[in-house]
Enzyme design. Sequence first.
Site, PDB file in Angstrom:
ATOM      1  N   LYS A  79       1.842  74.918 -78.824  1.00 48.87           N
ATOM      2  CA  LYS A  79       3.105  75.055 -79.549  1.00 48.87           C
ATOM      3  C   LYS A  79       3.740  76.372 -79.144  1.00 48.87           C
ATOM      4  CE  LYS A  79       4.735  75.066 -84.386  1.00 48.87           C
ATOM      5  NZ  LYS A  79       4.281  74.890 -85.791  1.00 48.87           N
ATOM      6  N   SER A 154       6.476  71.337 -88.239  1.00 49.58           N
ATOM      7  CA  SER A 154       7.175  71.897 -87.095  1.00 49.58           C
ATOM      8  C   SER A 154       6.428  71.794 -85.768  1.00 49.58           C
ATOM      9  CB  SER A 154       7.466  73.372 -87.364  1.00 49.58           C
ATOM     10  OG  SER A 154       6.241  74.106 -87.511  1.00 49.58           O
ATOM     11  N   SER A 178       2.850  71.567 -91.330  1.00 43.64           N
ATOM     12  CA  SER A 178       3.346  71.458 -89.952  1.00 43.64           C
ATOM     13  C   SER A 178       2.352  70.879 -88.968  1.00 43.64           C
ATOM     14  CB  SER A 178       3.810  72.834 -89.451  1.00 43.64           C
ATOM     15  OG  SER A 178       4.947  73.250 -90.155  1.00 43.64           O
TER      16      SER A 178
END
Length: 216
Positions: A79, A154, A178
């Site tokens: 990420k 996210s 997330s």
Amino acid sequence: MTDTIPTIAEAARLIAAKQLSPVELTRACLARVHKLDGELHAFLHLTEERALAEAREAERAIIAGGPKGPLHGIPIGLKDIYKTRGIRTTAGSPRYLDHVPDEDAETWVRLRDAGAILLGKQETHEFAIGGPDFTLPFAPARNPWNTAHYPAGSSSGSAVAVAAGLCAGAMGSDTGGSIRGPAAYNGIVGLKPIYGRVSRRGVFPLSPTRSITAVL
């Protein structure tokens, strides 16, 4: 190999038995990225040349002395809140569009030292909070099961990449769901460890007391 990417456990077993080459596995992942990610938008930045170099080095080491662990030669993604020295890290924000850190996140250091191969940095909501924003310079990731559907966030790019077989595993983060949301929405497993179990050093913070780095 076929265009199906094995799980980490399956790939580790095959690599240890010298039935699967880390180079072959990495090339297969990259081929799927080139084939599918134009629509899925899981990756913000692909480190293709570096990944192939790491795969070749892993293959040489494994042939010479065997794998040093189950992650040796396994292609993964991060990420884009994990700092990577010399590789752009944006936190999904235009503010950091040209940000190139001079340090590596501790999590990536440990994965790298275990022999994992970095395919690239993966899409995230800006600063790992909020929702998909079509005004940003990065296209929001799409759910691979139906690209008209939301993949949750996210850690969107990380979950989409794993679900679509673009990489064997990925690192995300979880403050308010997330990891858990994207794992559920994309039909994969996401592990949220207990607070403090995994280092957050070198990861863009959201909440200093609640954020947890996690794996998909």
